[in-house]
Design a protein around this motif. Structure first.
Motif, PDB file in Angstrom:
ATOM      1  N   GLY A   1     -53.327  45.171 -31.103  1.00  0.00           N
ATOM      2  CA  GLY A   1     -52.412  44.399 -31.375  1.00  0.00           C
ATOM      3  C   GLY A   1     -51.317  44.342 -29.983  1.00  0.00           C
ATOM      4  N   ASP A   2     -50.664  43.332 -29.930  1.00  0.00           N
ATOM      5  CA  ASP A   2     -49.806  43.275 -28.384  1.00  0.00           C
ATOM      6  C   ASP A   2     -48.439  44.029 -28.739  1.00  0.00           C
ATOM      7  OD1 ASP A   2     -49.039  42.527 -25.926  1.00  0.00           O
ATOM      8  OD2 ASP A   2     -49.314  40.469 -26.268  1.00  0.00           O
ATOM      9  N   ILE A   3     -47.722  44.067 -27.564  1.00  0.00           N
ATOM     10  CA  ILE A   3     -46.411  44.743 -27.789  1.00  0.00           C
ATOM     11  C   ILE A   3     -45.606  43.920 -28.594  1.00  0.00           C
ATOM     12  CG2 ILE A   3     -44.175  45.330 -26.339  1.00  0.00           C
ATOM     13  CD1 ILE A   3     -45.901  46.069 -23.941  1.00  0.00           C
ATOM     14  N   ARG A   4     -45.003  44.377 -29.608  1.00  0.00           N
ATOM     15  CA  ARG A   4     -44.051  43.648 -30.601  1.00  0.00           C
ATOM     16  C   ARG A   4     -42.897  43.515 -29.967  1.00  0.00           C
ATOM     17  NH1 ARG A   4     -46.132  47.649 -35.340  1.00  0.00           N
ATOM     18  NH2 ARG A   4     -48.344  46.573 -35.796  1.00  0.00           N
TER      19      ARG A   4
ATOM     20  N   SER B   1     -45.486  51.329 -30.026  1.00  0.00           N
ATOM     21  CA  SER B   1     -45.935  52.593 -30.943  1.00  0.00           C
ATOM     22  C   SER B   1     -47.283  52.567 -31.647  1.00  0.00           C
ATOM     23  CB  SER B   1     -44.941  52.886 -32.022  1.00  0.00           C
ATOM     24  OG  SER B   1     -44.655  51.903 -32.796  1.00  0.00           O
ATOM     25  N   HIS B   2     -47.700  51.125 -32.136  1.00  0.00           N
ATOM     26  CA  HIS B   2     -49.063  50.914 -33.029  1.00  0.00           C
ATOM     27  C   HIS B   2     -49.990  51.038 -32.351  1.00  0.00           C
ATOM     28  CE1 HIS B   2     -47.498  47.141 -31.248  1.00  0.00           C
ATOM     29  NE2 HIS B   2     -49.010  46.717 -31.176  1.00  0.00           N
ATOM     30  N   GLN B   3     -50.067  50.829 -30.931  1.00  0.00           N
ATOM     31  CA  GLN B   3     -51.373  50.705 -29.995  1.00  0.00           C
ATOM     32  C   GLN B   3     -52.264  51.948 -30.014  1.00  0.00           C
ATOM     33  OE1 GLN B   3     -49.733  49.123 -26.471  1.00  0.00           O
ATOM     34  NE2 GLN B   3     -50.196  46.813 -27.230  1.00  0.00           N
ATOM     35  N   THR B   4     -51.696  52.872 -29.727  1.00  0.00           N
ATOM     36  CA  THR B   4     -52.615  54.054 -29.676  1.00  0.00           C
ATOM     37  C   THR B   4     -53.349  54.425 -31.125  1.00  0.00           C
ATOM     38  OG1 THR B   4     -51.240  55.060 -28.015  1.00  0.00           O
ATOM     39  CG2 THR B   4     -52.647  56.576 -29.330  1.00  0.00           C
TER      40      THR B   4
ATOM     41  N   ALA C   1     -50.535  47.515 -18.683  1.00  0.00           N
ATOM     42  CA  ALA C   1     -50.228  48.897 -18.721  1.00  0.00           C
ATOM     43  C   ALA C   1     -50.171  49.570 -19.913  1.00  0.00           C
ATOM     44  CB  ALA C   1     -48.915  49.270 -17.711  1.00  0.00           C
ATOM     45  N   SER C   2     -49.429  49.098 -20.820  1.00  0.00           N
ATOM     46  CA  SER C   2     -49.426  49.487 -22.305  1.00  0.00           C
ATOM     47  C   SER C   2     -50.716  49.584 -22.942  1.00  0.00           C
ATOM     48  CB  SER C   2     -48.364  48.441 -22.904  1.00  0.00           C
ATOM     49  OG  SER C   2     -48.121  48.941 -24.272  1.00  0.00           O
ATOM     50  N   TYR C   3     -51.467  48.543 -22.827  1.00  0.00           N
ATOM     51  CA  TYR C   3     -52.960  48.439 -23.403  1.00  0.00           C
ATOM     52  C   TYR C   3     -53.469  49.739 -22.668  1.00  0.00           C
ATOM     53  CZ  TYR C   3     -52.702  43.914 -25.488  1.00  0.00           C
ATOM     54  OH  TYR C   3     -52.435  42.757 -26.360  1.00  0.00           O
TER      55      TYR C   3
END
Length: 354
Positions: free
Chosen positions: A55-58, A126-129, A190-192
């Motif tokens: 999921g992408d950054i919300r 916060s959900h990505q990891t 960078a977040s991914y």
């Protein structure tokens, strides 16, 4: 090897054990899938596809703030994260929409700068990891999917003709808008990477059916350095992330520049626009390929046996590895389901010649 390990080896042109499958179905074909197979699970699970998206950054969304930019929208229209309106298509193609560009026709740079853009820097990642860990626990690769990375996102808002003219005339609107989109794409990339994504799928359509969409000079001036900035942002966090890049159409002149910008995998290699054998001979030692099975040709109009032969022909050419054969675009209603099954069978039964 599990599915993740096998896919990453294939894309890195290392020894792998089997050819995976991957495709996207339109809503009509998704209904056919359920009817033909009798399965109720997602088709990606049924056909054991090797990756799942993160999921992408919300970010906070407020579609109503964009209403002043859109007059007289059709009933059923929606407004996306970037303020682009999507009006519904016909009953025969309900998954197709007509885009309304909110910044089309605006000539004042200050008005463009005042346009509200999504704030990924203040978003929730916060959900990505946890999503990556869950995908890895299933033995699958985790993908950060952000196609429409810079060029397409910008022209969806501005309108292609207007943005192209901005670039050709060195208008400050082009610099501002492309930089603003690039800044946000770099944050997302960078977040991914920070979450542990194996793959980052970028893309912008820069080709038409038979010709490039723009000159290489225009591309290298306006788009190449911005794509490189997005890739560099991901690699600064996770150096081994595999970067895939999508562009429909004829993009042969851009391939050396895409390699220079840092891509690892090129998608989709439309056979109606480019010759895979020639591209593989030229670039197969530098990048890998995903696609090559035509959705304007063999998938809708060939026989199942022709689909199998097409897949096997391309795999037999790829003696250095680095080919993940797949349909080159969304499979539309005219594709016989028998051809989809033939594609799957061809991948699963192919064996590399010793």
């Amino acid at each position: 090897m599990n599915a993740r390990e096998n896919l990453l080896a294939l894309l890195r042109r290392e020894p792998y054990e089997w050819v995976p499958v991957q495709f996207d179905l339109c809503p009509a074909l998704e209904k056919t899938y359920h009817a033909v197979t009798g399965s109720t699970i997602p088709y990606a699970d049924y056909f054991a596809m090797p990756w799942r998206n993160i999921g992408d950054i919300r970010v906070h969304t407020n579609p109503e703030q964009y209403l002043p930019y859109h007059a007289h929208l059709k009933p059923g229209a929606s407004i996306d994260l970037w303020g682009v309106a999507h009006e519904p298509g016909s009953d025969a193609a309900m998954h197709m929409t007509y885009m309304r560009s909110p910044l089309r026709g605006i000539t004042d740079p200050d008005t463009v700068r005042a346009y509200p853009l999504p704030d990924f820097a203040d978003g929730d990642a916060s959900h990505q990891t946890a999503e990556v860990e869950s995908i890895h626990a299933r033995g699958l690769a985790a993908m950060g999917n952000m196609q429409c990375t810079v060029w397409e996102t910008a022209w969806y808002m501005r309108g292609m003709e207007d943005l192209m003219m901005d670039m050709l005339s060195d208008d400050p609107i082009a610099s501002y808008l492309l930089d603003a989109v690039t800044d946000r794409a770099a944050i997302r990339a960078a977040s991914y990477a920070r979450a542990g994504a194996d793959l980052l799928f970028l893309g912008d359509d820069i080709g038409m059916q038979r010709t490039p969409m723009m000159s290489t000079d225009l591309y290298c001036t306006w788009l190449k350095p911005r794509l490189k900035r997005v890739i560099d942002a991901a690699r600064a966090v996770k150096p081994d992330i595999i970067v895939c890049y999508h562009s429909c159409g004829y993009i042969t002149p851009f391939i050396p520049h895409l390699i220079d910008a840092g891509i690892d995998v090129l998608n989709p290699i439309q056979p109606e626009s480019m010759e895979f054998p020639q591209l593989y001979r030229t670039y197969g030692g530098h990048i890998s390929f995903h696609g090559t099975i035509g959705t304007q040709s063999v998938m809708p109009f060939g026989t199942p046996e022709q689909v199998r032969e097409n897949v096997w022909q391309h795999l037999n050419l790829s003696d250095r590895g680095g080919l993940f054969p797949a349909p080159t675009h969304l499979l539309e209603p005219e594709v016989p389901f028998e051809n989809i099954l033939a594609y799957v069978d061809a991948c699963r039964t192919w064996r590399k010649k010793s």
